[in-house]
Design an enzyme around this catalytic site. Structure first.
Site, mmCIF file in Angstrom:
data_model
loop_
_atom_site.group_PDB
_atom_site.id
_atom_site.type_symbol
_atom_site.label_atom_id
_atom_site.label_comp_id
_atom_site.label_asym_id
_atom_site.label_seq_id
_atom_site.Cartn_x
_atom_site.Cartn_y
_atom_site.Cartn_z
ATOM 1 N N THR A 43 0.827 -1.211 0.000
ATOM 2 C CA THR A 43 0.000 0.000 0.000
ATOM 3 C C THR A 43 0.856 1.255 0.000
ATOM 4 O O THR A 43 0.400 2.308 -0.420
ATOM 5 C CB THR A 43 -0.911 0.042 1.241
ATOM 6 N N TYR A 100 8.181 -7.439 -7.771
ATOM 7 C CA TYR A 100 7.853 -6.192 -7.063
ATOM 8 C C TYR A 100 7.594 -5.083 -8.077
ATOM 9 O O TYR A 100 6.602 -4.361 -8.005
ATOM 10 C CB TYR A 100 9.003 -5.826 -6.123
ATOM 11 N N SER A 142 16.176 -5.442 7.304
ATOM 12 C CA SER A 142 17.554 -5.188 7.733
ATOM 13 C C SER A 142 18.147 -4.024 6.939
ATOM 14 O O SER A 142 19.023 -3.314 7.448
ATOM 15 C CB SER A 142 18.408 -6.439 7.537
ATOM 16 N N SER A 143 17.670 -3.816 5.719
ATOM 17 C CA SER A 143 18.242 -2.732 4.904
ATOM 18 C C SER A 143 17.915 -1.364 5.510
ATOM 19 O O SER A 143 18.807 -0.520 5.646
ATOM 20 C CB SER A 143 17.751 -2.821 3.456
ATOM 21 N N GLU A 170 18.344 4.263 -0.489
ATOM 22 C CA GLU A 170 18.040 2.895 -0.921
ATOM 23 C C GLU A 170 17.568 2.866 -2.375
ATOM 24 O O GLU A 170 17.982 2.009 -3.155
ATOM 25 C CB GLU A 170 16.988 2.246 0.008
ATOM 26 N N ASP A 224 9.450 1.118 5.651
ATOM 27 C CA ASP A 224 10.503 0.537 6.483
ATOM 28 C C ASP A 224 11.277 1.614 7.240
ATOM 29 O O ASP A 224 11.537 1.500 8.443
ATOM 30 C CB ASP A 224 11.493 -0.256 5.620
ATOM 31 N N SER A 251 31.467 -4.350 8.229
ATOM 32 C CA SER A 251 30.273 -4.942 8.841
ATOM 33 C C SER A 251 30.583 -6.348 9.314
ATOM 34 O O SER A 251 31.269 -7.105 8.609
ATOM 35 C CB SER A 251 29.127 -5.004 7.825
ATOM 36 N N LEU A 295 12.215 -8.460 7.122
ATOM 37 C CA LEU A 295 12.090 -7.729 8.389
ATOM 38 C C LEU A 295 12.871 -6.423 8.335
ATOM 39 O O LEU A 295 13.080 -5.767 9.343
ATOM 40 C CB LEU A 295 12.552 -8.616 9.555
ATOM 41 N N GLY A 338 17.426 -10.152 4.773
ATOM 42 C CA GLY A 338 16.618 -10.675 3.675
ATOM 43 C C GLY A 338 15.421 -11.505 4.113
ATOM 44 O O GLY A 338 14.885 -12.287 3.336
HETATM 45 P P1 ADP Z 1 15.481 -6.961 4.180
HETATM 46 O O1 ADP Z 1 15.540 -5.474 4.249
HETATM 47 O O2 ADP Z 1 14.093 -7.484 4.207
HETATM 48 O O3 ADP Z 1 16.319 -7.637 5.184
HETATM 49 P P2 ADP Z 1 16.746 -6.404 1.684
HETATM 50 O O4 ADP Z 1 17.049 -7.236 0.486
HETATM 51 O O5 ADP Z 1 15.977 -5.154 1.496
HETATM 52 O O6 ADP Z 1 16.056 -7.369 2.743
HETATM 53 O O7 ADP Z 1 18.098 -5.974 2.379
HETATM 54 C C1 ADP Z 1 19.092 -6.928 2.682
HETATM 55 C C2 ADP Z 1 20.430 -6.389 2.234
HETATM 56 O O8 ADP Z 1 20.837 -5.276 3.066
HETATM 57 C C3 ADP Z 1 21.550 -7.398 2.397
HETATM 58 O O9 ADP Z 1 21.631 -8.241 1.278
HETATM 59 C C4 ADP Z 1 22.765 -6.502 2.515
HETATM 60 O O10 ADP Z 1 23.160 -6.029 1.241
HETATM 61 C C5 ADP Z 1 22.221 -5.296 3.277
HETATM 62 N N1 ADP Z 1 22.450 -5.411 4.738
HETATM 63 C C6 ADP Z 1 21.506 -5.384 5.698
HETATM 64 N N2 ADP Z 1 22.055 -5.486 6.929
HETATM 65 C C7 ADP Z 1 23.396 -5.580 6.744
HETATM 66 C C8 ADP Z 1 24.514 -5.702 7.613
HETATM 67 N N3 ADP Z 1 24.370 -5.777 8.939
HETATM 68 N N4 ADP Z 1 25.754 -5.766 7.047
HETATM 69 C C9 ADP Z 1 25.896 -5.699 5.714
HETATM 70 N N5 ADP Z 1 24.883 -5.588 4.855
HETATM 71 C C10 ADP Z 1 23.640 -5.522 5.336
HETATM 72 MG MG MG Z 2 14.773 -4.125 2.809
#
Ligand code: ADP
Ligand code: MG
Length: 388
Positions: free
Chosen positions: A36, A229, A127-128, A165, A177, A68, A125, A122
């Site tokens: 949405t 997407y 992480s990006s 991003e 996010d 990292s 949740l 990935g």
């Molecule tokens: P999500 O956001 O759902 O976890 P995404 O594909 O949007 O999935 O983002 C994941 C990507 O973000 C990873 O493949 C990596 O490139 C980057 N990333 C996220 N957290 C870290 C981290 N702690 N160290 C390095 N890269 C990270």
């Molecule tokens: Mg993401």
């Protein structure tokens, strides 16, 4: 050792110096309102207890050194060389942030940073966004931007992270996010209106009601996720064009049938139906939470899942299995969450049933020969900020 300490230690071990501080930002899980955000609609995420930590020290030049715990080698580059699609790989999520801050008129410079991410990567949740927002929080403080100090500053930081991003990491993302990571309050869900990015804190204290939210990371790997997407986004934009509206947000739930009759294909009708009914479900979920009606919230979860499976067609067998097995084992409701084609599902459960529901989901996955899922119980945690 806390995760913040671990990031500080990684900084010392890598750069032979003390960080100025450690900042962190949470991942998120969306309670309801999927696909949405880019339609100008509503969504309702919570911040997770899982966070990404950034130990950082500013430099006097424009050099960036990035390490990292979840990456490989140290990445070094000049801030002036950051741009669309550059650098590639995970460092883009870090380097994109000072680049986007400068583009938005905020004076920043080079820095050294050590990242330790505790949000599963990935898994849907976010992480990006946790990574971008932890870096953004740190840069706001060390360059004296003061953007963490007010809601409007945090909204501006979220926009900067979206730009990082979209443009530098070249991943399309609609803004949910980053807003959740910077703005969601502990014990609350964040009602986010993606038309103007206004927000409302909605009480979400499950503990008080003997309830819990179970997250099931399916660990399912599916190809073509990015293409799917983009295809969904394009379909929504085409439907909006055919209806003569700016975004599908402008289609009223009451006028849905009329709108569907004006569309040129069954595919666009299905996509539109999901978006319009999903936005209405977010509004109902807010009312359910305000009225502490958790049975209704569970029913909305299930209706949302059906809509994503049948009309938006973004579910996969692992997600359907998680939802069905959790519900059969007594969950009040369950749904896939995030972009789809893998990632995570959530189940609203009575706290005393959490272990039973989790065991039922794990058994259903084993019976079908799926990879075993990663399950955890979460509560609504707080937003990005300084830890050390
Ligand atoms: P999500 O956001 O759902 O976890 P995404 O594909 O949007 O999935 O983002 C994941 C990507 O973000 C990873 O493949 C990596 O490139 C980057 N990333 C996220 N957290 C870290 C981290 N702690 N160290 C390095 N890269 C990270
Ligand atoms: Mg993401």
């Amino acid at each position: 050792m806390t995760a913040a300490d671990a990031a500080a230690r990684l900084f010392r071990d890598t750069f032979g110096d003390e960080p100025q501080g450690v900042w962190s930002a949470p991942g998120r899980v969306n309670l309801i309102g999927e696909h949405t955000d880019y339609n100008g609609g509503l969504c309702l995420p919570i911040a997770l207890p899982h966070r990404t930590y950034a130990a950082l020290r500013r430099r006097d030049d424009r050099h960036l050194r990035i390490v990292s715990a979840q990456g490989d080698a140290v990445v070094e580059l000049d801030l002036s060389d950051v741009g669309a699609g550059s650098p590639d790989g995970w460092a883009a999520y870090v380097a994109g942030v000072p680049w986007a801050l400068e583009r938005a008129g905020h004076p920043v410079g080079g820095f050294d940073v050590a990242i330790d991410g505790r949000v599963p990567l990935g898994a849907g949740l976010s992480s990006s966004a946790a990574l971008e927002c932890a870096v953004a929080a740190a840069l706001s403080d060390v360059f004296g931007l003061g953007l963490l100090d007010s809601a409007s500053g945090r909204v501006a930081l979220a926009a900067v992270c979206v730009e990082a991003e979209n443009t530098v990491a070249q991943a399309p993302t609609g803004g949910m996010d980053q807003s959740a990571s910077l703005l969601a309050e502990q014990g609350h869900a964040l009602l986010l209106d993606c038309r103007d990015f206004s927000t409302e804190q909605v009480p979400f204290d499950l503990d008080q009601h003997g309830l819990a939210l179970l997250v099931v990371d399916t660990r399912a790997v599916h190809e073509l996720v990015d293409g799917q997407y983009a295809e969904r986004r394009d379909s929504c934009e085409q439907a909006a064009r055919e209806l003569g509206v700016n975004t599908l947000r402008d289609v009223d739930a009451d006028g849905l049938d009329t709108a569907l009759g004006q569309l040129s294909s069954d595919l666009l009708r299905k996509r539109t139906k999901h978006v319009v009914t999903e936005i209405a479900r977010v509004e109902e979920a807010r009312e359910a939470l305000r009225g502490e009606d958790f049975d209704r919230l569970g029913a909305l979860f299930l209706a949302s899942h059906d809509s994503m499976r049948d009309d938006f067609e973004i579910s996969v067998e692992e997600l359907d299995t998680a939802v069905t097995s959790a519900t059969e084992a007594g969950a009040l409701g369950a749904r896939m969450t995030g972009g789809g084609f893998g990632g995570s599902a959530i189940a609203l459960v009575r706290r005393d049933d959490a272990a039973t529901v989790q065991a039922a989901v794990e058994k259903a996955f084993a019976d079908k020969g799926f990879r075993s899922p990663e399950c955890f119980v979460v509560s609504a945690a707080g937003p990005a900020g300084r830890d050390l």
